[in-house]
Scaffold this motif. Sequence first.
Motif, short mmCIF file in Angstrom:
data_model
loop_
_atom_site.label_atom_id
_atom_site.label_comp_id
_atom_site.label_asym_id
_atom_site.label_seq_id
_atom_site.Cartn_x
_atom_site.Cartn_y
_atom_site.Cartn_z
N ARG A 1 52.81 78.79 53.90
CA ARG A 1 52.22 77.63 53.23
C ARG A 1 51.17 76.99 54.15
O ARG A 1 51.23 77.14 55.36
CB ARG A 1 53.29 76.61 52.86
N PRO A 2 50.20 76.27 53.54
CA PRO A 2 49.22 75.60 54.39
C PRO A 2 49.90 74.49 55.19
O PRO A 2 50.82 73.85 54.69
CB PRO A 2 48.21 74.99 53.40
N ALA A 3 49.47 74.28 56.42
CA ALA A 3 50.03 73.20 57.24
C ALA A 3 48.91 72.53 58.02
O ALA A 3 47.78 73.04 58.05
CB ALA A 3 51.07 73.78 58.20
N ILE A 4 49.22 71.41 58.62
CA ILE A 4 48.26 70.62 59.40
C ILE A 4 46.95 70.44 58.60
O ILE A 4 45.88 70.88 58.99
CB ILE A 4 48.01 71.22 60.80
N GLY A 5 47.11 69.78 57.48
CA GLY A 5 45.96 69.44 56.64
C GLY A 5 45.26 70.65 56.07
O GLY A 5 44.09 70.58 55.72
N GLY A 6 45.99 71.75 55.97
CA GLY A 6 45.39 72.94 55.36
C GLY A 6 44.58 73.76 56.35
O GLY A 6 43.95 74.75 55.99
N ASN A 7 44.59 73.36 57.62
CA ASN A 7 43.77 74.09 58.60
C ASN A 7 44.43 75.37 59.10
O ASN A 7 43.75 76.24 59.63
CB ASN A 7 43.45 73.18 59.79
N GLY B 1 43.87 69.51 44.67
CA GLY B 1 43.78 69.91 46.07
C GLY B 1 45.12 70.05 46.73
O GLY B 1 46.16 70.02 46.07
N LEU B 2 45.06 70.16 48.02
CA LEU B 2 46.26 70.43 48.82
C LEU B 2 47.38 69.44 48.55
O LEU B 2 48.54 69.81 48.39
CB LEU B 2 45.86 70.36 50.30
N HIS C 1 40.34 70.19 49.26
CA HIS C 1 40.02 70.20 47.83
C HIS C 1 39.93 71.64 47.34
O HIS C 1 40.48 71.98 46.27
CB HIS C 1 38.71 69.46 47.56
N LEU C 2 39.29 72.49 48.13
CA LEU C 2 39.11 73.89 47.71
C LEU C 2 40.45 74.59 47.52
O LEU C 2 40.58 75.48 46.68
CB LEU C 2 38.25 74.65 48.73
N ALA C 3 41.47 74.15 48.27
CA ALA C 3 42.80 74.77 48.14
C ALA C 3 43.32 74.64 46.70
O ALA C 3 44.12 75.47 46.25
CB ALA C 3 43.79 74.10 49.10
N GLY C 4 42.84 73.64 45.99
CA GLY C 4 43.33 73.42 44.63
C GLY C 4 42.54 74.13 43.55
O GLY C 4 42.93 74.12 42.38
N ILE C 5 41.40 74.75 43.91
CA ILE C 5 40.56 75.36 42.87
C ILE C 5 40.28 76.84 43.15
O ILE C 5 39.41 77.44 42.51
CB ILE C 5 39.21 74.60 42.69
N LYS C 6 41.06 77.38 44.09
CA LYS C 6 40.81 78.76 44.53
C LYS C 6 40.82 79.77 43.39
O LYS C 6 40.10 80.75 43.41
CB LYS C 6 41.89 79.17 45.54
#
Length: 333
Positions: free
Chosen positions: A137-143, A259-260, A281-286
Motif C-alpha cells: 500500500r502507499p505510505a508516507i504521503g504516497g511517496n 486521491g490517496l 491526487h493522481l493515486a485516485g485517478i490512475k
Amino acid sequence: MSFIWTIAEQHDGELKAVSFELLARGRALADALDTRLASVLIGAEVSEAQLQELVVRGADEVYYIEDRRLAEFVCESWSNTLATLVRQYQPAVILAAATSTGRTLMPHLAVKLNAGLTADCTELAIEAGTDNLLQTRPAIGGNIMATIKTPDNRPQMATVRPRSTVPLPRDPQRAGKIIRVPADEAEVETRVRVLGCRTDAEDFVNLEEAEVVVAGGKGMKRAENFALLRDLAAQLDAMVGASRDAVDRGWIGYPHQIGLSGKTISPKLYIGAGISGSIQHLAGIKTAETIVSVNRDPDAPLHSIADFAIVGDLFEVVPELTRRLKALKAAET
Ligand SMILES: Cc1cc2nc3c(=O)[nH]c(=O)nc-3n(C[C@H](O)[C@H](O)[C@H](O)COP(=O)(O)OP(=O)(O)OC[C@H]3O[C@@H](n4cnc5c(N)ncnc54)[C@H](O)[C@@H]3O)c2cc1C
C-alpha cells in the motif's frame, strides 16, 4: 478447507461490483497457493442467482449468513457473526473492500481475532517459500510503496480499494458450493437499531461508480465557482469531484475528494480543472480511461499524464466546453 476468503457486499439483495473485484484478487492468491477461494456474504433475501454469481465470478464456495436482522450493516452483529465463522473454518487470508462497510467492519473483526489488518492495499501477492500474504500500500504521503506481512498471526487481513481491480469475466461453467450458515441468535442481538438509511445525503456521493467525473482544485478560487463544474457535469451526466485542497478549504464536501486520502475513481472520462496533479491526487485517478486536464500552467503534472491537456484559464475553458456541449445537444434534437 478454504484458505482465502473475500467479504462480499450487497445492498437490498443486489451484489455490489466490488464483491467481484475482490474475487479477482482472491482468485490470484488462491491459485498461487493452490487452495480454494470462498466468498462470505451477510444479508437477507439474496437470491440463489445472486449467490451463484459469486461462483461464476471466481468463488469455489459461498458462505451465506442470512438473517433479516443482518440485512443492514451493523458492525457489532456482522463482526460477531464473522468471527465465529472464521474460528470455525480458519481461513489464512480475508480480503474486504475499503468501502465504508469494510473500513468499519475489518478493524472490529481484527481486534476480535487478534489479527493484523492492512488497509487500502493496492497490490497483494504470496511470498515464495513462506506463503505469507504480501500486502502493499502507499505510505508516507504516497511517496513510497510499503509491503507489509503478518508472519505470526492468522488470518492475514487486508482491505482493497474499490475499482482498483477488474473483475474476472463471467464463467457460467464454473461449479461451486453454496453453504447457508444459520445466524446465531446471541450474535445477531445488538444494541443498535437501524431506523432507516439515507441515500440522499452528501456522504453517499458515489464517485467510485461514476462514468464521468468533472473535478475542481484550488484553481477554482472559491466555493461558488464550483457552479461552473456543476453546469459542465450536467451536460455530461457527470459527478463532481475535487482535490484535497478544494475540500480542505471547505468549497465542497469530503465525499467528493479524489486521491490517496479520498476516493479512487475509475471513470471513462475524468476532467480536472485547476488541479495541479499531485502524486496523491493522481493515486485516485490512475485507472481513469481518458483524462482531460484544464490548467493555465503548461508544466502542471496533470497535463503530462492527460490524454488531452488544455492549457488555458479554466474560467474561459470550462464555460466554453459547457456551451459547446449544450449546442451539440440542441443540434441533435
Ligand atoms: C498524506 C497526504 C494525503 C493527501 N491526499 C490527497 C488526496 O486524497 N487528494 C488530493 O487531491 N490531494 C491530496 N493531498 C494533497 C496534495 O499533496 C496536494 O496538496 C493537492 O492535491 C493540491 O491540490 P490542487 O491541485 O487543487 O492545488 P494546487 O497544487 O495548488 O494546484 C492548483 C492548480 O490550479 C491551477 N490554476 C490556478 N488558477 C487557474 C485558472 N484560472 N485556470 C486554470 N488553472 C488554474 C494552477 O496552475 C495549479 O496547477 C494529500 C497530501 C498528503 C500529504
